[in-house]
Design a protein around this motif. Sequence first.
Motif, PDB file in Angstrom:
ATOM      1  N   PHE A 273     -35.919  30.240  53.757  1.00 52.12           N
ATOM      2  CA  PHE A 273     -36.603  29.003  54.143  1.00 52.12           C
ATOM      3  C   PHE A 273     -38.022  28.955  53.557  1.00 52.12           C
ATOM      4  O   PHE A 273     -38.461  27.924  53.035  1.00 52.12           O
ATOM      5  N   ILE A 274     -38.728  30.083  53.614  1.00 56.54           N
ATOM      6  CA  ILE A 274     -40.105  30.106  53.086  1.00 56.54           C
ATOM      7  C   ILE A 274     -40.101  29.782  51.586  1.00 56.54           C
ATOM      8  O   ILE A 274     -40.935  29.001  51.108  1.00 56.54           O
ATOM      9  N   ASP A 275     -39.117  30.326  50.851  1.00 59.34           N
ATOM     10  CA  ASP A 275     -39.005  30.005  49.415  1.00 59.34           C
ATOM     11  C   ASP A 275     -38.793  28.509  49.207  1.00 59.34           C
ATOM     12  O   ASP A 275     -39.441  27.884  48.368  1.00 59.34           O
ATOM     13  N   SER A 276     -37.878  27.938  49.987  1.00 56.70           N
ATOM     14  CA  SER A 276     -37.572  26.519  49.724  1.00 56.70           C
ATOM     15  C   SER A 276     -38.730  25.621  50.167  1.00 56.70           C
ATOM     16  O   SER A 276     -39.024  24.605  49.545  1.00 56.70           O
ATOM     17  N   GLN A 277     -39.440  26.045  51.225  1.00 59.23           N
ATOM     18  CA  GLN A 277     -40.605  25.250  51.668  1.00 59.23           C
ATOM     19  C   GLN A 277     -41.710  25.320  50.606  1.00 59.23           C
ATOM     20  O   GLN A 277     -42.379  24.326  50.337  1.00 59.23           O
ATOM     21  N   GLU A 278     -41.876  26.481  49.973  1.00 61.67           N
ATOM     22  CA  GLU A 278     -42.884  26.633  48.916  1.00 61.67           C
ATOM     23  C   GLU A 278     -42.550  25.683  47.752  1.00 61.67           C
ATOM     24  O   GLU A 278     -43.426  24.988  47.230  1.00 61.67           O
ATOM     25  N   ARG A 279     -41.247  25.647  47.396  1.00 66.36           N
ATOM     26  CA  ARG A 279     -40.851  24.758  46.285  1.00 66.36           C
ATOM     27  C   ARG A 279     -41.107  23.302  46.655  1.00 66.36           C
ATOM     28  O   ARG A 279     -41.638  22.518  45.874  1.00 66.36           O
ATOM     29  N   ALA A 280     -40.763  22.946  47.901  1.00 70.70           N
ATOM     30  CA  ALA A 280     -40.939  21.541  48.319  1.00 70.70           C
ATOM     31  C   ALA A 280     -42.417  21.162  48.336  1.00 70.70           C
ATOM     32  O   ALA A 280     -42.806  20.094  47.860  1.00 70.70           O
ATOM     33  N   LEU A 281     -43.254  22.071  48.853  1.00 67.60           N
ATOM     34  CA  LEU A 281     -44.685  21.747  48.947  1.00 67.60           C
ATOM     35  C   LEU A 281     -45.351  21.728  47.576  1.00 67.60           C
ATOM     36  O   LEU A 281     -46.299  20.968  47.352  1.00 67.60           O
ATOM     37  N   SER A 282     -44.832  22.564  46.649  1.00 68.58           N
ATOM     38  CA  SER A 282     -45.489  22.638  45.329  1.00 68.58           C
ATOM     39  C   SER A 282     -45.389  21.294  44.602  1.00 68.58           C
ATOM     40  O   SER A 282     -46.195  20.981  43.746  1.00 68.58           O
ATOM     41  N   GLN A 283     -44.399  20.470  44.968  1.00 68.84           N
ATOM     42  CA  GLN A 283     -44.315  19.135  44.347  1.00 68.84           C
ATOM     43  C   GLN A 283     -45.529  18.274  44.694  1.00 68.84           C
ATOM     44  O   GLN A 283     -45.808  17.276  44.063  1.00 68.84           O
ATOM     45  N   TYR A 284     -46.206  18.657  45.795  1.00 70.93           N
ATOM     46  CA  TYR A 284     -47.426  17.930  46.195  1.00 70.93           C
ATOM     47  C   TYR A 284     -48.667  18.779  45.913  1.00 70.93           C
ATOM     48  O   TYR A 284     -49.711  18.562  46.508  1.00 70.93           O
ATOM     49  N   SER A 285     -48.509  19.785  45.055  1.00 74.20           N
ATOM     50  CA  SER A 285     -49.598  20.709  44.702  1.00 74.20           C
ATOM     51  C   SER A 285     -50.148  21.457  45.908  1.00 74.20           C
ATOM     52  O   SER A 285     -51.335  21.792  45.948  1.00 74.20           O
ATOM     53  N   VAL A 286     -49.308  21.678  46.901  1.00 74.97           N
ATOM     54  CA  VAL A 286     -49.743  22.443  48.079  1.00 74.97           C
ATOM     55  C   VAL A 286     -49.052  23.800  48.009  1.00 74.97           C
ATOM     56  O   VAL A 286     -47.886  23.875  47.617  1.00 74.97           O
ATOM     57  N   THR A 287     -49.786  24.858  48.389  1.00 75.66           N
ATOM     58  CA  THR A 287     -49.143  26.176  48.369  1.00 75.66           C
ATOM     59  C   THR A 287     -49.110  26.765  49.781  1.00 75.66           C
ATOM     60  O   THR A 287     -49.965  26.456  50.609  1.00 75.66           O
ATOM     61  N   LEU A 288     -48.101  27.598  50.022  1.00 78.10           N
ATOM     62  CA  LEU A 288     -47.968  28.210  51.356  1.00 78.10           C
ATOM     63  C   LEU A 288     -48.939  29.361  51.570  1.00 78.10           C
ATOM     64  O   LEU A 288     -49.048  29.881  52.678  1.00 78.10           O
ATOM     65  N   GLY A 289     -49.618  29.804  50.504  1.00 78.68           N
ATOM     66  CA  GLY A 289     -50.617  30.873  50.626  1.00 78.68           C
ATOM     67  C   GLY A 289     -50.019  32.143  51.222  1.00 78.68           C
ATOM     68  O   GLY A 289     -48.979  32.629  50.779  1.00 78.68           O
ATOM     69  N   GLY A 290     -50.661  32.648  52.287  1.00 81.77           N
ATOM     70  CA  GLY A 290     -50.279  33.925  52.896  1.00 81.77           C
ATOM     71  C   GLY A 290     -48.838  33.953  53.400  1.00 81.77           C
ATOM     72  O   GLY A 290     -48.243  35.032  53.525  1.00 81.77           O
ATOM     73  N   TYR A 291     -48.264  32.814  53.723  1.00 86.64           N
ATOM     74  CA  TYR A 291     -46.883  32.806  54.228  1.00 86.64           C
ATOM     75  C   TYR A 291     -45.898  33.264  53.149  1.00 86.64           C
ATOM     76  O   TYR A 291     -44.806  33.719  53.457  1.00 86.64           O
ATOM     77  N   LYS A 292     -46.314  33.105  51.858  1.00 91.13           N
ATOM     78  CA  LYS A 292     -45.429  33.564  50.770  1.00 91.13           C
ATOM     79  C   LYS A 292     -45.272  35.087  50.844  1.00 91.13           C
ATOM     80  O   LYS A 292     -44.185  35.616  50.687  1.00 91.13           O
ATOM     81  N   LEU A 293     -46.387  35.774  51.116  1.00 87.22           N
ATOM     82  CA  LEU A 293     -46.347  37.234  51.243  1.00 87.22           C
ATOM     83  C   LEU A 293     -45.472  37.611  52.448  1.00 87.22           C
ATOM     84  O   LEU A 293     -44.644  38.536  52.382  1.00 87.22           O
ATOM     85  N   ALA A 294     -45.632  36.849  53.539  1.00 91.09           N
ATOM     86  CA  ALA A 294     -44.803  37.113  54.732  1.00 91.09           C
ATOM     87  C   ALA A 294     -43.328  36.972  54.360  1.00 91.09           C
ATOM     88  O   ALA A 294     -42.494  37.792  54.754  1.00 91.09           O
TER      89      ALA A 294
END
Length: 354
Positions: A302-323
């Motif tokens: 889920f974290i991977d797919s949320q990162e991909r979805a947010l990157s379309q708006y130039s937003v990054t998940l930051g520390g949650y990616k490491l989690a």
Amino acid sequence: MAALSSGGQIALAFVGGFLAALLVMAVVAFSFLRSSDAYGLGHWKLNAKMPLSTMWMNLGYWTNAKGEPIHDFEEACSTLLRNILDRAGILNQPGGRPQQPPRSLAVLDLGFGCGDQTFELVRLTRPERGWDAFRYVGLTLSRVQIQAARRCVAREQLLAAADNGPDADSFQLFCADAARPGTWDERTRAAVEALADERYAERWLLALDCLYHFKPSRRPVFEYAARRLRANSMAFDLVLNENASFGDKLRMRAVGVMMGCPVDTFLTEKEYLDQLVECGYDRESSTISDISEHVFSGVSGFIDSQERALSQYSVTLGGYKLAGRLFEWFGRSKVVKAVIVVARTREDADLSSS
Ligand SMILES: C[S@@+](CC[C@H](N)C(=O)[O-])C[C@H]1O[C@@H](n2cnc3c(N)ncnc32)[C@H](O)[C@@H]1O
């Protein structure tokens, strides 16, 4: 004359400062309006519907009752809560328990987050599900989260009022260190101790994804719940795999410290059970169930797919990616297990066996 000229200088400096501030503001406004972002995708912030409908934050249970994968964070988080309640025997079906008397429940909820689990519990313990009394005390360390939870509870209460919702006195939220009962102020302590009222035949401590943070350890609050409140315990937690390699165990301890947990927070299943028994729980009727296969791969995916979805708006998940990477490692290496713990006090175990 000298006084007049120094007054003039002060006025001049004041006007100069004011004009300089105006100039800075104009430059900032100009550069914002000229920046490409004003007509890029930054206005997602204007389109996001506020308030957010939920603010869950746990590892989730990513399989639904039909055995299908869950792809939605809110659904996974609330499914984890339902699984805990189900294993503790609290999840009555709608329509209650035919031919059985109504039940009464008191809950001490540790680390309740932003209030989503509070209201989920309220919904699941309504009279039509066979409950006739419910009392709830929530403790959290975080001041901002308690404010968010109070807003969530007020909102939900407004909605529930039209639908005969529970009265406001039946749940109370406090900012307190749940790991150290000795530090609770008088109001918090009185509210918690009121849960031991015999009107509530079933008393439970609930800890949804927070116990591994507890300093100095889980022990003081388990002991308090078992001996003082005579409350059973139900929790989602992480336990160390006794078969993990020495290197992985060492890495896991380092991860715990990075997460701000005590260095020895991750116990093996046997050590965990021994600790529960020392705190006043019954060994035979307490269970630790491994649910790792429904947790780690789901949350990291889920974290991977949320990162991909947010990157379309130039937003990054930051520390949650490491989690996310860590959860993926937990699942792959099996260094820790995601577990549901249900522990019954010795008194309760005696009653249920008599
Ligand atoms: C992973 S979050 C889980 C939140 C919530 N249970 C949920 O499922 O959405 C862990 C929570 O535990 C709380 N917490 C950690 N240590 C605590 C302590 N000693 N006392 C009270 N709350 C604590 C944090 O503030 C945080 O809200």
